[in-house]
Design an enzyme around this catalytic site. Structure first.
Site, mmCIF file in Angstrom:
data_model
loop_
_atom_site.group_PDB
_atom_site.id
_atom_site.type_symbol
_atom_site.label_atom_id
_atom_site.label_comp_id
_atom_site.label_asym_id
_atom_site.label_seq_id
_atom_site.Cartn_x
_atom_site.Cartn_y
_atom_site.Cartn_z
ATOM 1 N N HIS A 150 42.730 39.541 35.828
ATOM 2 C CA HIS A 150 42.995 39.385 37.262
ATOM 3 C C HIS A 150 43.322 37.939 37.603
ATOM 4 O O HIS A 150 42.617 37.037 37.152
ATOM 5 C CB HIS A 150 41.781 39.858 38.058
ATOM 6 C CG HIS A 150 41.339 41.225 37.688
ATOM 7 N ND1 HIS A 150 42.032 42.353 38.056
ATOM 8 C CD2 HIS A 150 40.307 41.656 36.917
ATOM 9 C CE1 HIS A 150 41.418 43.421 37.556
ATOM 10 N NE2 HIS A 150 40.386 43.018 36.861
ATOM 11 N N ARG A 411 30.524 38.436 32.216
ATOM 12 C CA ARG A 411 30.271 37.774 33.498
ATOM 13 C C ARG A 411 29.651 38.768 34.468
ATOM 14 O O ARG A 411 30.058 39.919 34.534
ATOM 15 C CB ARG A 411 31.563 37.201 34.091
ATOM 16 C CG ARG A 411 31.326 36.506 35.445
ATOM 17 C CD ARG A 411 32.546 35.745 35.917
ATOM 18 N NE ARG A 411 33.581 36.583 36.480
ATOM 19 C CZ ARG A 411 34.232 36.330 37.625
ATOM 20 N NH1 ARG A 411 33.919 35.264 38.340
ATOM 21 N NH2 ARG A 411 35.189 37.121 38.037
ATOM 22 N N GLU A 535 31.119 27.748 42.199
ATOM 23 C CA GLU A 535 32.352 28.191 42.853
ATOM 24 C C GLU A 535 32.596 27.548 44.210
ATOM 25 O O GLU A 535 33.661 26.994 44.443
ATOM 26 C CB GLU A 535 32.327 29.720 43.004
ATOM 27 C CG GLU A 535 32.257 30.432 41.668
ATOM 28 C CD GLU A 535 32.145 31.942 41.821
ATOM 29 O OE1 GLU A 535 33.183 32.594 42.013
ATOM 30 O OE2 GLU A 535 31.020 32.463 41.737
ATOM 31 N N ASP A 575 37.405 30.052 44.754
ATOM 32 C CA ASP A 575 36.545 30.133 45.932
ATOM 33 C C ASP A 575 36.330 28.770 46.573
ATOM 34 O O ASP A 575 36.186 28.674 47.794
ATOM 35 C CB ASP A 575 35.202 30.769 45.552
ATOM 36 C CG ASP A 575 35.337 32.275 45.363
ATOM 37 O OD1 ASP A 575 35.511 32.980 46.368
ATOM 38 O OD2 ASP A 575 35.298 32.735 44.219
ATOM 39 N N ARG A 613 40.777 28.211 36.342
ATOM 40 C CA ARG A 613 42.006 28.000 37.103
ATOM 41 C C ARG A 613 42.814 29.286 37.189
ATOM 42 O O ARG A 613 42.901 30.039 36.227
ATOM 43 C CB ARG A 613 42.874 26.927 36.433
ATOM 44 C CG ARG A 613 42.282 25.527 36.480
ATOM 45 C CD ARG A 613 43.190 24.537 35.775
ATOM 46 N NE ARG A 613 42.694 23.168 35.871
ATOM 47 C CZ ARG A 613 42.991 22.346 36.868
ATOM 48 N NH1 ARG A 613 43.771 22.762 37.844
ATOM 49 N NH2 ARG A 613 42.520 21.118 36.893
ATOM 50 N N ARG A 751 38.267 38.542 48.152
ATOM 51 C CA ARG A 751 38.459 37.787 46.915
ATOM 52 C C ARG A 751 39.570 36.753 47.084
ATOM 53 O O ARG A 751 40.492 36.935 47.883
ATOM 54 C CB ARG A 751 38.800 38.732 45.763
ATOM 55 C CG ARG A 751 37.634 39.589 45.335
ATOM 56 C CD ARG A 751 37.906 40.263 44.014
ATOM 57 N NE ARG A 751 36.715 40.960 43.550
ATOM 58 C CZ ARG A 751 35.705 40.374 42.915
ATOM 59 N NH1 ARG A 751 35.742 39.082 42.688
ATOM 60 N NH2 ARG A 751 34.664 41.063 42.524
#
Length: 920
Positions: A150, A411, A535, A575, A613, A751
């Protein structure tokens, strides 16, 4: 819309390719839609091109009217025509990169391509860097690239495969000694491929499953990584031998690829422990397949006979013994004198049985031992300094990929660990409600559990479904270590890390699965690196304190000691940018690295920063080598780890040539930067205190400006959701993960990927540049000396230069005239006018100050190839944007869902993404 572009002589072959592909597309458009369709497409294209060269309101309105008056059947074909053109441009530009690299290689020795392995080694030689320093740097050099699903590549795999074939044909057509017949055959193939492209459905009809995404990721290991990674190592070793012939060089395995695909559980309920296990099996299956292919090729070439050469006694004895054990029943190689082939027959059988029976290799180390055995024997009769490269390459491949192929990172969100720990500790009466404890009490509780060798999990307890799932994750990791080796899963990442207890919770769960073990004698075993993901802006500020708390705890230091006193820390670019704007986020990230690095150094802990990144500019994207240079120089020594997002995989790694060039640039950059650091030749690490103070001041102003719009304007969220195709994006089947963390319409739950994707589609690209101009202009306007300081920072500080260059790229891809069309989608015209007016004012301010700092007359003057590429694409993106606005307007007015309208909207989204080469 108007801007100047000067043609670049080196791009003449590219323009020739683009023109030829355009003619072929024209033929196909006529064949499928008649001359009327081609004339309509050409009319819109010429109007858009004229507007780009010389904006005229009348032409602008004429083009809009042409678009509004398109009837649906032709409208869909027009959208497809412009979209397909981008796929052709992308193939042509990729081939041109390969062409330019070959042109450099054909030059004499005095002409060397910049950012190449050769240029890096020449630089080291010219600067009289000694061999010992270079070898020391190589011994600590580490670059890990982690592929993610993603944001997923918006383009279908079928379309990417066609692009690749078109690129290969274009490359073949560059051959100057083609016969007429050969050229005609290639031209016919090119027309066929473009025809197939037109006849292929661009949109996915269902969302990809996680295993679909795993297979997409493995495609790059199969097609490029498996060959290119050993080639980079080999070429570096040979280059060192040429430039520094008096030293026997050993290049360690410094460059590796890992993966998140199948292990990234954060916000994706489809990534289950079972899926992660299936992913690991797929990794091993591909690794074994690739080794078998290499061994079969090796076997064809290893026809040496002991009547001609003398093989080693250890090899001969080994073959005699293993044939009896592994190849009974007539399976032996039939020619007794071909000892290498006899041995390779054994190796192939054992590979075939990996994971199936006891005959198979238990680990890749066993396979390596067999290959070393062959290599030692070959060296007895092979001419000196003439190693058999195929065997050497296979050995390097096994060293790099093992049987696990790529390390899979796991994760998960910190909140899920806390919920599981709360239930587990309540069941054994350690804490009634762990989640409500203060941070200090949490740390004491967790430390006590970790210092007790006894488990806290009850065997047959009826835990909630969520806690059982969490327990299964860690059980899976332990099983993976036992089955695939510990390299299969090395790191467990914690999203939204906000406290030290977030890491200790994971360590407790690892302890219960046997991944972290405390023995009765007090000794510790630990097989999992627990890594925080920092984040938000607040998390980045808190990061140094969180890590120092852990580094001062005996229980955590004992865990780190087993891992070589090394800690991995992930930094999230997405984020932080969404939270505070691009300037503030980048500066807070930079500062956090410096502070954590200095603190860890005091505690004698080695750090590896993992840079999350994105591919797009609004999520920290940009060229790989520039990403490396933008980090604090002193942090490079412990290794660099960077995500390679799904959307950039095809542009960087679809072909071996381009993959090699991308990795070569990163390698040469990292080597030069690391050598400079080791030599102490950096001037204050390429920073001055005045520069840091300037960035701090710029960041404060920029943050205030950003948050005044994004968080403090009550109408901003309305503007964002209505003036972009945010809601329509959810229908584009490009990823297995939901668009929001929770099923709520709050800004904080959205997101970063759809946040950036939506702004990119509407050509506003707000996350990539907004508020930067206010910060920079505020500082520069205070005095002439301040502007001169910013200009010097741009000239001498790689972090600042990278920041300014990325801002220029963002403004170049943005287009205020086109973006203005999207304001018509906002129901409240006052809101649209006020907020868009704010954006336009900031855009103009940002553009002015960027040009003053860089000294360019126009955006991207310093990178003519990129500038020309953007100009080449704009006349084709513009009509798609106009079409998208009209279609969304019509779609949102429908009382009942209209599938055909939605399909056309999705086609424009896909086409614009291909044109701008970005999703989120």
């Amino acid at each position: 819309m108007t801007s100047r572009v000067e043609t670049n002589d080196s791009s003449l072959p590219l323009r020739k390719d683009v023109k030829a592909l355009g003619h072929i597309l024209g033929e196909i458009i006529v064949h499928h839609g008649g001359t009327e369709l081609l004339e309509k497409v050409e009319k819109l294209r010429m109007m858009a091109k004229d507007l780009r060269n010389n904006f005229d309101k009348q032409t602008y309105n004429e083009m809009k009217n042409e678009i509004v008056n398109l009837d649906p059947p032709m409208r869909k074909q027009v959208i497809r025509a412009f979209s397909i053109y981008f796929h052709l441009i992308n193939a042509a530009e990729s081939n041109h990169r390969i062409r330019r690299r070959r042109e450099y290689q054909l030059q004499d020795d005095h002409v060397v391509q910049s950012a190449s392995i050769e240029s890096a080694l020449l630089s080291l030689k010219e600067n009289q860097i000694d061999e010992a320093t270079i070898q020391n740097v190589l011994n600590t050099l580490s670059l890990e690239l982690i592929i993610t699903a993603h944001p997923t590549e918006a383009t279908k795999r079928s379309v990417i495969d066609i692009q690749k074939r078109i690129g290969m044909i274009l490359k073949s057509l560059d051959n100057p000694i083609l016969t007429k017949k050969e050229r005609k055959k290639l031209e016919d193939s090119l027309l066929n491929e473009v025809t197939i492209l037109w006849q292929t459905d661009e949109l996915r009809h269902r969302k990809p499953t996680v295993m679909d995404e795993v297979r997409n990721g493995l495609y790059y290991f199969d097609q490029t990584f498996f060959d290119v990674l050993p080639d980079i190592h080999q070429d570096l070793e040979e280059g060192l031998g040429e430039q520094f012939p008096d030293h026997k060089w050993n290049v360690p395995n410094f460059l590796r690829f890992g993966s998140w695909i199948g292990g990234d559980r954060d916000g994706n309920p489809n990534v289950t422990p079972e899926i992660s296990w299936e992913t690991l099996e797929s990794h091993r299956e591909l690794a074994v397949k690739k080794y078998k292919e290499s061994l079969i090729e090796l076997m064809k070439r290893f026809s040496h006979s002991i009547t001609r050469v003398e093989v080693s006694e250890e090899l001969f004895a080994n073959v005699e013994e293993e044939e009896k054990f592994y190849l009974s029943g007539g399976k032996q190689w039939p020619v007794e004198t071909e000892v290498y082939r006899r041995k390779l027959a054994v190796v192939l059988l054992r590979l075939e049985e990996v994971g199936k029976s006891d005959l198979g290799y238990k680990s890749s180390d066993e396979l390596l031992e067999d290959l070393y055995l062959i290599q030692r024997s070959v060296n007895k009769h092979q001419p000196a300094q003439r190693e058999l490269k195929m065997l050497k390459k296979l050995i390097r491949q096994v060293q790099l990929f093992g049987f696990h192929l790529a390390t899979l990172d796991i994760r998960n969100h910190s909140g899920e660990h806390e919920a599981a720990i709360t239930e587990i500790l309540r069941k054994v009466k350690v804490a009634d409600d762990y989640s409500t404890l203060s941070e200090e009490e949490k740390l004491k509780t967790l430390e006590k559990v970790l210092k007790d060798p006894r488990p806290v999990l009850l065997l047959n307890e009826d835990y909630s479904k969520e806690t059982q799932e969490m327990i299964k994750v860690f059980t899976m990791i332990k099983k993976a270590h036992d089955t695939f080796g510990k390299n299969s899963i090395l790191v467990y990442l914690i999203s939204m890390t906000q406290s030290a207890s977030d890491l200790l919770e994971v360590l407790v769960l690892a302890k219960e699965a046997g991944i972290y073990r405390l023995h009765v004698d007090g000794s510790v075993e630990s097989d999992l690196n627990v890594a925080p993901l920092l984040e938000t802006v607040d998390d980045l500020i808190a990061g140094p304190k969180i890590m120092e708390t852990l580094f001062t705890m005996d229980v955590y230091r004992n865990h780190l000691k087993i891992l070589g006193d090394s800690q991995e820390i992930m930094l999230g670019y997405s984020d932080g940018s969404k939270d505070g704007g691009t300037i503030t986020a980048n500066w807070k990230l930079y500062k956090a690295q410096l502070e954590i690095h200095d603190m860890a150094k005091r505690h004698k802990i080695g750090l590896k920063f993992f840079h999350g990144r994105g591919g797009s500019l609004g999520r920290g994207g940009g060229p790989l080598n520039r990403s490396i240079l933008s980090q604090p120089a002193e942090t490079l020594g412990d290794g660099v780890k960077i995500t390679e997002q799904g959307e950039v995989l095809s542009s960087r790694y679809l072909s071996e040539d381009i993959a090699y060039r991308s990795l070569e640039q990163a390698t040469s950059t990292l080597i030069e930067a690391s050598v400079n650091l080791s030599e102490g030749s950096e001037q204050k690490h390429l920073r001055e205190q005045a520069w840091e103070e300037a960035m701090e001041e710029i960041s404060i102003v920029s943050l205030k400006k950003y948050q005044s719009l994004v968080f403090n304007d009550p109408d901003f969220l309305t503007y964002f959701t209505e003036a972009t195709p945010l809601n329509e994006l959810a229908e584009l089947n490009i990823g297995s993960r939901p668009m929001k963390r929770k099923n709520r319409n709050r800004f904080e739950d959205l997101r970063a990927i759809p946040w950036v994707f939506a702004w990119t589609q509407s050509r506003q690209l707000l996350p990539a540049w907004y508020a930067a101009g206010s910060g920079l202009e505020s500082f520069a306007s205070k005095s002439e000396e301040n502007l001169k300081l910013l200009q010097r920072m741009y000239s001498e500080w790689t972090f600042f230069r990278s920041t300014i260059d990325n801002l220029q790229m963002a403004l170049m891809k943005a287009d205020i005239t086109t973006a203005n069309e999207y304001t018509s989608l906002v129901k409240d015209k006052d809101i649209a006018e006020r907020i868009f007016g704010n954006i336009v004012e900031e855009y103009n301010k940002t553009k002015t100050i960027l040009l003053q700092i860089s000294g360019d007359e126009e955006l991207l003057d310093h990178t003519p190839n990129i500038k020309e590429s953007v100009h080449r694409r704009n006349p084709y993106v513009d009509p798609l944007n106009f079409l998208q606005v009209e279609l969304i307007k019509e779609l949102r007015e429908q009382e009942e869902p209209n599938d055909e309208l939605l399909t056309e909207v999705l086609l424009t989204i896909s086409g614009i993404a291909a044109g701008l080469r970005n999703t989120g």
